[in-house]
Design a protein around this motif. Structure first.
Motif, PDB file in Angstrom:
ATOM      1  N   LYS A  41       0.831  -1.205   0.000  1.00 48.59           N
ATOM      2  CA  LYS A  41       0.000   0.000   0.000  1.00 48.59           C
ATOM      3  C   LYS A  41       0.868   1.259   0.000  1.00 48.59           C
ATOM      4  CE  LYS A  41      -3.780   2.478   0.392  1.00 48.59           C
ATOM      5  NZ  LYS A  41      -3.302   3.843   0.625  1.00 48.59           N
ATOM      6  N   MET A  42       1.904   1.299   0.819  1.00 47.97           N
ATOM      7  CA  MET A  42       2.756   2.485   0.886  1.00 47.97           C
ATOM      8  C   MET A  42       3.560   2.650  -0.404  1.00 47.97           C
ATOM      9  SD  MET A  42       3.968   2.309   4.898  1.00 47.97           S
ATOM     10  CE  MET A  42       4.708   3.947   4.930  1.00 47.97           C
ATOM     11  N   GLU A  44       2.396   1.829  -3.319  1.00 47.61           N
ATOM     12  CA  GLU A  44       1.411   2.375  -4.254  1.00 47.61           C
ATOM     13  C   GLU A  44       1.249   3.880  -4.048  1.00 47.61           C
ATOM     14  OE1 GLU A  44      -1.566   1.752  -7.350  1.00 47.61           O
ATOM     15  OE2 GLU A  44       0.141   0.607  -6.594  1.00 47.61           O
ATOM     16  N   GLU A  45       1.255   4.304  -2.783  1.00 46.93           N
ATOM     17  CA  GLU A  45       1.159   5.733  -2.497  1.00 46.93           C
ATOM     18  C   GLU A  45       2.371   6.476  -3.057  1.00 46.93           C
ATOM     19  OE1 GLU A  45      -1.263   5.022   1.711  1.00 46.93           O
ATOM     20  OE2 GLU A  45       0.807   5.746   1.720  1.00 46.93           O
ATOM     21  N   ARG A  46       3.529   5.844  -2.983  1.00 49.07           N
ATOM     22  CA  ARG A  46       4.753   6.456  -3.516  1.00 49.07           C
ATOM     23  C   ARG A  46       4.686   6.562  -5.043  1.00 49.07           C
ATOM     24  NH1 ARG A  46       9.579   7.061  -0.852  1.00 49.07           N
ATOM     25  NH2 ARG A  46      11.415   7.415  -2.155  1.00 49.07           N
ATOM     26  N   THR A  48       1.991   6.902  -6.862  1.00 47.96           N
ATOM     27  CA  THR A  48       0.895   7.748  -7.347  1.00 47.96           C
ATOM     28  C   THR A  48       0.904   9.144  -6.719  1.00 47.96           C
ATOM     29  OG1 THR A  48      -0.571   6.826  -5.641  1.00 47.96           O
ATOM     30  CG2 THR A  48      -0.584   5.770  -7.801  1.00 47.96           C
ATOM     31  N   ARG A  49       1.946   9.494  -5.988  1.00 45.28           N
ATOM     32  CA  ARG A  49       1.989  10.822  -5.378  1.00 45.28           C
ATOM     33  C   ARG A  49       2.187  11.883  -6.466  1.00 45.28           C
ATOM     34  NH1 ARG A  49       7.799   9.958  -2.275  1.00 45.28           N
ATOM     35  NH2 ARG A  49       9.117   9.940  -4.164  1.00 45.28           N
ATOM     36  N   ASN A 121      -4.104   6.912   4.002  1.00 41.81           N
ATOM     37  CA  ASN A 121      -2.853   7.299   3.359  1.00 41.81           C
ATOM     38  C   ASN A 121      -1.748   7.160   4.400  1.00 41.81           C
ATOM     39  OD1 ASN A 121      -0.627   8.545   2.196  1.00 41.81           O
ATOM     40  ND2 ASN A 121      -1.826  10.137   1.212  1.00 41.81           N
ATOM     41  N   SER A 123       1.503   6.998   4.128  1.00 45.17           N
ATOM     42  CA  SER A 123       2.725   7.788   3.938  1.00 45.17           C
ATOM     43  C   SER A 123       2.577   9.204   4.469  1.00 45.17           C
ATOM     44  CB  SER A 123       3.092   7.843   2.454  1.00 45.17           C
ATOM     45  OG  SER A 123       3.237   6.552   1.919  1.00 45.17           O
TER      46      SER A 123
END
Length: 498
Positions: A41-42, A44-46, A48-49, A121, A123
């Motif tokens: 998950k983290m 993915e956040e990285r 798509t930031r 979220n 991150s």
């Protein structure tokens, strides 16, 4: 530093364990599964930031592949991702090597993914979520496993205070030989990169790839540390992991570091993994060690003394017995006072670690070249224990509780400028070596609770301190009994062999 939002996220991860408990997944197994999923998950956040997106995980194994699935399709996809990531080179392969899906019910897996992880979220909290969550789960896992295998994870407030006085810079190389979830390494990196705008390209490259190194014998903690570093931009997805999954005490690694920060595992086991790592307490023979002993804390101290570079500096959390134990302990303390500049000792309060009965200190010392005269001229001791009472829940140790120590330390300034105060006292070399067995368990403050009934702590604090003292005493008796059994077993084994 832990924030209200990060505490909320950690609480949510802990609550997620209830989803799996009914299906037979214990806290240790839950922590492993959480490790795999939270990293996805983290990552993915990285990826798509809005600013500087970076794909850490190959798209075919990414988090969004799990969304919208249920039943057998979800289970098969999750297993495919675990197998695929385990086959990747570099850090990803190290993190997912041997990873297995322990969640047998696909509906429970979906609930964990959709309701507990995907909606947040992770991150954005700006904290060591992996480490904070792992510490919370560690306390709860004690009821699920027979042993916590020597785990006493370091409070984040203490980590930051130690880093603030050691002051790692971009020119340093930092190692933690018992790295756990990587808390010391992350804090050291954050401190060294405070003026990121002024860093040169070579300095940035050094900070990313060579600045920190960790070693840990625990499989789960090694994974967490590797993930933590990678998700904080430390290391390279295509390079090797900056965390070595091995026993640091096995041999001299050959390399030397300018800064060592560590909280080695207490007890007879050298493991820092929840689920195992039993150790028979055998003596460790190394030519670079001053003494041969089965005491893990003394062996970690010797290992740190070896791997520290000349003029390097160390901040190490160690239990009280290192300060007063005779035999090997006395020999090692004499070595520390003569060949090193052992300049500062912070006596820690009880109630700040997850295991009752832990009384510990932070030893600060610098390695020096060979000399005829002892390098330690004066040892400064800060007593944060006497008349101080902390608990994990109601009154946890906070960074401000260490402000006076940090101010008294005078980081970056000559130690000649230090000034004694109520809790801050110095002892010269002659005073120290004149003490019986060079006992460095130094105290001078009066315990107010013993003098005035009006100043007695709350009953629950008194009860907890009694439990801690009895637990510590029993641990010492157990260590003595085991040592005697080992000694008696030696001659008997020789006779049987004959």
């Amino acid at each position: 530093m832990t924030t209200p939002d990060s505490r909320r996220l950690v609480a949510k991860l802990v609550a997620g364990s209830n989803v799996l408990r009914d299906s037979g997944v214990n806290m240790y197994e839950y922590t492993e599964q959480l490790t795999y999923l939270l990293f996805l998950k983290m990552a993915e956040e990285r990826a798509t930031r809005p600013l500087n997106p970076e794909r850490v995980v190959p798209e075919e194994y990414s988090w969004h592949r799990l969304l919208g699935l249920s039943g057998e399709a979800l289970e098969n996809t999750y297993n495919h991702i675990l197998r695929g990531l385990a086959s990747q080179p570099g850090v990803l392969g190290a993190i997912y090597r041997g990873a297995q899906n322990k969640i047998s019910n696909p509906s429970h897996l979906k609930t964990l993914i959709v309701d507990y992880i995907d909606k947040e979220n992770w991150s954005a909290a700006g904290a060591d979520i992996n480490g904070d969550a792992y510490e919370e789960l560690l306390e709860r896992s004690a009821g699920d496993t027979k042993s916590t295998a020597g785990q006493y994870f370091t409070p984040r407030a203490l980590i930051h205070a130690i880093v603030d006085v050691v002051q790692p810079t971009v020119a340093d190389r930092v190692i933690d030989p018992a790295s756990g979830t990587g808390g010391f390494l992350l804090a050291a990196h954050a401190y060294a990169t405070r003026d990121a705008a002024n860093l040169t390209p070579p300095e940035r490259e050094h900070l990313q790839t060579r600045f920190v190194r960790g070693v840990d014998i625990g499989a789960t903690t090694s994974r967490l540390a590797s993930m933590n570093l990678l998700l904080h931009g430390i290391g390279s997805i295509t390079g090797n992991s900056l965390i070595d999954h091995k026993d640091a005490l096995v041999a001299d690694p050959g390399e030397r570091w300018s800064v060592v920060l560590a909280n080695p595992p207490f007890g007879r086991s050298s493991s820092t993994d929840i689920g195992g790592g039993d150790d028979d307490g055998a003596e460790i023979f190394r030519q670079d060690f001053v003494v041969t002993t089965a005491n893990k804390q003394l062996n970690f101290l010797q290992h740190i003394m070896t791997i520290l570079d000349i003029n390097g500096r160390a901040g190490v959390v160690l239990p009280d017995n290192v300060l007063f134990e005779g035999g090997a302990g006395e020999t090692l303390r004499r070595k520390l006072l003569t060949a090193f500049d052992f300049h500062t000792l912070l006596r820690l309060p009880t109630g700040i670690f997850y295991k009752p009965g832990v009384k510990a200190n932070v030893l600060f010392f610098d390695k020096k070249p060979a000399a005829e005269q002892p390098w330690t001229q004066r040892l400064w001791v800060y007593d944060l224990r006497t008349n101080k009472h902390f608990t994990l829940k109601k009154k946890p140790l906070r960074r401000e509780d260490l402000d006076d120590f940090v101010a008294s330390y005078l980081p970056g300034k000559p130690r000649e400028e230090r000034v004694e105060s109520k809790r801050w006292k110095s002892f010269n070399y002659d005073e120290l070596v004149a003490r019986d067995k060079v006992n460095l368990d130094l105290t001078w403050l009066r315990d107010e609770s013993l003098e005035d009934a009006d100043n007695l702590p709350a009953p629950e604090i008194i009860a907890r301190e009694i439990v801690e003292d009895l637990t510590a005493a029993l641990a010492e008796f157990e260590a003595v009994a085991t040592a005697l059994e080992d000694r008696l077993a030696g001659p008997a084994a020789s006779e049987d062999a004959g």
